[in-house]
Design a protein around this motif. Structure first.
Motif, PDB file in Angstrom:
ATOM      1  N   ARG A  59       0.826  -1.217   0.000  1.00 14.68           N
ATOM      2  CA  ARG A  59       0.000   0.000   0.000  1.00 14.68           C
ATOM      3  C   ARG A  59       0.858   1.265   0.000  1.00 14.68           C
ATOM      4  O   ARG A  59       0.415   2.319  -0.471  1.00 14.68           O
ATOM      5  N   ALA A  60       2.074   1.152   0.487  1.00 14.47           N
ATOM      6  CA  ALA A  60       2.945   2.328   0.537  1.00 14.47           C
ATOM      7  C   ALA A  60       3.285   2.844  -0.857  1.00 14.47           C
ATOM      8  O   ALA A  60       3.557   4.036  -1.038  1.00 14.47           O
ATOM      9  N   ALA A  61       3.274   1.958  -1.858  1.00 19.12           N
ATOM     10  CA  ALA A  61       3.607   2.374  -3.219  1.00 19.12           C
ATOM     11  C   ALA A  61       2.415   2.989  -3.941  1.00 19.12           C
ATOM     12  O   ALA A  61       2.546   3.438  -5.080  1.00 19.12           O
ATOM     13  N   LEU A  62       1.259   3.029  -3.291  1.00 19.84           N
ATOM     14  CA  LEU A  62       0.035   3.478  -3.945  1.00 19.84           C
ATOM     15  C   LEU A  62      -0.476   4.803  -3.385  1.00 19.84           C
ATOM     16  O   LEU A  62      -1.673   5.068  -3.391  1.00 19.84           O
ATOM     17  N   VAL A  63       0.445   5.638  -2.926  1.00 18.09           N
ATOM     18  CA  VAL A  63       0.065   6.947  -2.392  1.00 18.09           C
ATOM     19  C   VAL A  63      -0.462   7.816  -3.517  1.00 18.09           C
ATOM     20  O   VAL A  63       0.202   7.981  -4.549  1.00 18.09           O
ATOM     21  N   PRO A  64      -1.659   8.382  -3.382  1.00 19.17           N
ATOM     22  CA  PRO A  64      -2.194   9.230  -4.452  1.00 19.17           C
ATOM     23  C   PRO A  64      -1.432  10.545  -4.561  1.00 19.17           C
ATOM     24  O   PRO A  64      -0.824  11.004  -3.595  1.00 19.17           O
ATOM     25  N   HIS A  65      -1.456  11.137  -5.738  1.00 16.80           N
ATOM     26  CA  HIS A  65      -0.846  12.452  -5.938  1.00 16.80           C
ATOM     27  C   HIS A  65      -1.813  13.479  -5.356  1.00 16.80           C
ATOM     28  O   HIS A  65      -2.954  13.595  -5.801  1.00 16.80           O
ATOM     29  N   VAL A  66      -1.361  14.222  -4.358  1.00 17.76           N
ATOM     30  CA  VAL A  66      -2.252  15.065  -3.554  1.00 17.76           C
ATOM     31  C   VAL A  66      -3.003  16.087  -4.396  1.00 17.76           C
ATOM     32  O   VAL A  66      -4.230  16.190  -4.322  1.00 17.76           O
ATOM     33  N   GLU A  67      -2.291  16.864  -5.211  1.00 12.70           N
ATOM     34  CA  GLU A  67      -2.950  17.926  -5.979  1.00 12.70           C
ATOM     35  C   GLU A  67      -3.964  17.353  -6.963  1.00 12.70           C
ATOM     36  O   GLU A  67      -5.067  17.888  -7.131  1.00 12.70           O
ATOM     37  N   LEU A  68      -3.603  16.243  -7.590  1.00 16.02           N
ATOM     38  CA  LEU A  68      -4.519  15.619  -8.542  1.00 16.02           C
ATOM     39  C   LEU A  68      -5.729  15.044  -7.822  1.00 16.02           C
ATOM     40  O   LEU A  68      -6.862  15.141  -8.305  1.00 16.02           O
ATOM     41  N   ASP A  69      -5.499  14.473  -6.655  1.00  9.09           N
ATOM     42  CA  ASP A  69      -6.587  13.922  -5.861  1.00  9.09           C
ATOM     43  C   ASP A  69      -7.568  15.025  -5.449  1.00  9.09           C
ATOM     44  O   ASP A  69      -8.784  14.844  -5.503  1.00  9.09           O
ATOM     45  N   GLU A  70      -7.034  16.168  -5.047  1.00  4.84           N
ATOM     46  CA  GLU A  70      -7.894  17.283  -4.639  1.00  4.84           C
ATOM     47  C   GLU A  70      -8.697  17.808  -5.827  1.00  4.84           C
ATOM     48  O   GLU A  70      -9.869  18.165  -5.689  1.00  4.84           O
ATOM     49  N   ARG A  71      -8.063  17.832  -7.003  1.00  5.07           N
ATOM     50  CA  ARG A  71      -8.770  18.288  -8.206  1.00  5.07           C
ATOM     51  C   ARG A  71      -9.894  17.322  -8.560  1.00  5.07           C
ATOM     52  O   ARG A  71     -11.003  17.736  -8.928  1.00  5.07           O
ATOM     53  N   ALA A  72      -9.622  16.036  -8.447  1.00  2.00           N
ATOM     54  CA  ALA A  72     -10.652  15.036  -8.731  1.00  2.00           C
ATOM     55  C   ALA A  72     -11.813  15.166  -7.756  1.00  2.00           C
ATOM     56  O   ALA A  72     -12.986  15.037  -8.142  1.00  2.00           O
ATOM     57  N   GLU A  73     -11.505  15.449  -6.490  1.00  2.00           N
ATOM     58  CA  GLU A  73     -12.562  15.636  -5.489  1.00  2.00           C
ATOM     59  C   GLU A  73     -13.445  16.819  -5.855  1.00  2.00           C
ATOM     60  O   GLU A  73     -14.672  16.758  -5.717  1.00  2.00           O
ATOM     61  N   ALA A  74     -12.817  17.897  -6.303  1.00  2.00           N
ATOM     62  CA  ALA A  74     -13.594  19.079  -6.701  1.00  2.00           C
ATOM     63  C   ALA A  74     -14.497  18.755  -7.884  1.00  2.00           C
ATOM     64  O   ALA A  74     -15.651  19.211  -7.947  1.00  2.00           O
ATOM     65  N   MET A  75     -13.997  17.949  -8.815  1.00  2.00           N
ATOM     66  CA  MET A  75     -14.812  17.572  -9.968  1.00  2.00           C
ATOM     67  C   MET A  75     -15.963  16.663  -9.550  1.00  2.00           C
ATOM     68  O   MET A  75     -17.075  16.765 -10.075  1.00  2.00           O
ATOM     69  N   LEU A  76     -15.709  15.787  -8.589  1.00  2.00           N
ATOM     70  CA  LEU A  76     -16.782  14.923  -8.082  1.00  2.00           C
ATOM     71  C   LEU A  76     -17.869  15.756  -7.416  1.00  2.00           C
ATOM     72  O   LEU A  76     -19.058  15.473  -7.554  1.00  2.00           O
ATOM     73  N   ASP A  77     -17.456  16.790  -6.698  1.00  2.00           N
ATOM     74  CA  ASP A  77     -18.432  17.667  -6.040  1.00  2.00           C
ATOM     75  C   ASP A  77     -19.319  18.392  -7.055  1.00  2.00           C
ATOM     76  O   ASP A  77     -20.423  18.816  -6.711  1.00  2.00           O
ATOM     77  N   ALA A  78     -18.815  18.529  -8.280  1.00  2.00           N
ATOM     78  CA  ALA A  78     -19.556  19.268  -9.309  1.00  2.00           C
ATOM     79  C   ALA A  78     -20.488  18.370 -10.136  1.00  2.00           C
ATOM     80  O   ALA A  78     -21.189  18.865 -11.027  1.00  2.00           O
ATOM     81  N   LEU A  79     -20.514  17.073  -9.855  1.00  2.00           N
ATOM     82  CA  LEU A  79     -21.405  16.184 -10.602  1.00  2.00           C
ATOM     83  C   LEU A  79     -22.856  16.598 -10.400  1.00  2.00           C
ATOM     84  O   LEU A  79     -23.255  16.988  -9.308  1.00  2.00           O
ATOM     85  N   ASP A  80     -23.647  16.479 -11.461  1.00  2.00           N
ATOM     86  CA  ASP A  80     -25.039  16.908 -11.448  1.00  2.00           C
ATOM     87  C   ASP A  80     -25.961  15.688 -11.529  1.00  2.00           C
ATOM     88  O   ASP A  80     -26.005  14.995 -12.551  1.00  2.00           O
ATOM     89  N   GLY A  81     -26.679  15.424 -10.442  1.00  2.00           N
ATOM     90  CA  GLY A  81     -27.554  14.269 -10.381  1.00  2.00           C
ATOM     91  C   GLY A  81     -28.740  14.341 -11.330  1.00  2.00           C
ATOM     92  O   GLY A  81     -29.396  13.330 -11.577  1.00  2.00           O
ATOM     93  N   ALA A  82     -29.014  15.526 -11.887  1.00  2.00           N
ATOM     94  CA  ALA A  82     -30.137  15.675 -12.825  1.00  2.00           C
ATOM     95  C   ALA A  82     -29.747  15.272 -14.245  1.00  2.00           C
ATOM     96  O   ALA A  82     -30.609  15.202 -15.118  1.00  2.00           O
TER      97      ALA A  82
END
Length: 202
Positions: A59-82
């Motif tokens: 698991r130590a070799a699978l650390v996510p890239h922080v900035e990219l992870d944060e950007r992906a989170e922001a994009m997930l927050d923008a998903l539109d359920g409609a």
């Protein structure tokens, strides 16, 4: 608040340092030839500290890239359920994969190293699948809430469908590079999505 942010930055920095040490050792000696003590020593920490961050050496070799992870989170927050969620999730993944810049960006070079190692080390691939399942489970919960449903079946199918396309595209990208016939990662992902839709509508 500032103190918490500083603590989080330090935690992530230590996590990244441990991950870099693990990846370097795995590439040189293989996973079986590397111990947690080896990784801890290379990272300048104790084995006890290692296990505060990671449950296993893989698991130590699978650390996510922080900035990219944060950007992906922001994009997930923008998903539109409609709107249909699968195309939105595919677009999100296209943007994430584009950030890897075919292995030229910092996050892309790291991804390439890890995915190459996964081709050689089955235990690392299994650890990656476990991480994907954890993150996928959390994403299913978010999509189910967006869909306003008590049943997670539709959300799970959407997440798994997008995830399969990502995994297939990444594997093809890495293998093609190593064979000397490189392909574009984003284009490969787009074509994988197209083929997946074609297969499921036949």
């Amino acid at each position: 608040m500032a103190e918490n942010a500083l603590r989080e930055r330090r935690r992530r920095q230590t996590e990244r340092e441990i991950g870099d040490a693990a990846l370097d050792l795995f590439e040189r000696h293989g996973i079986d030839g590397t111990t947690v003590d080896d990784i801890a020593r290379a990272a300048g920490i104790s084995a006890r500290t290692f296990f505060r961050y990671f449950p296993t050496k893989e698991r130590a070799a699978l650390v996510p890239h922080v900035e990219l992870d944060e950007r992906a989170e922001a994009m997930l927050d923008a998903l539109d359920g409609a709107r249909p969620l699968l195309p939105q999730l595919e677009a999100l993944w296209r943007d994430v994969l584009a950030d890897f810049d075919n292995g030229r960006s910092e996050s892309g070079r790291l991804l390439l190293r890890v995915r190459r190692l996964m081709q050689l080390e089955p235990t690392l691939r299994l650890a990656s699948i476990s991480v994907d399942e954890e993150r996928g489970g959390a994403l299913v919960v978010r999509l189910r809430e967006l869909l306003g449903s008590d049943d997670d079946l539709e959300a799970r199918v959407i997440v798994e469908t997008a995830g399969v396309a990502v995994r297939v595209a990444l594997d093809r990208w890495v293998v093609a590079r190593d064979l000397g016939t490189p392909v574009d990662l984003v284009e490969t992902y787009v074509e994988t999505c197209r083929l997946l839709r074609a297969v499921t509508t036949e």
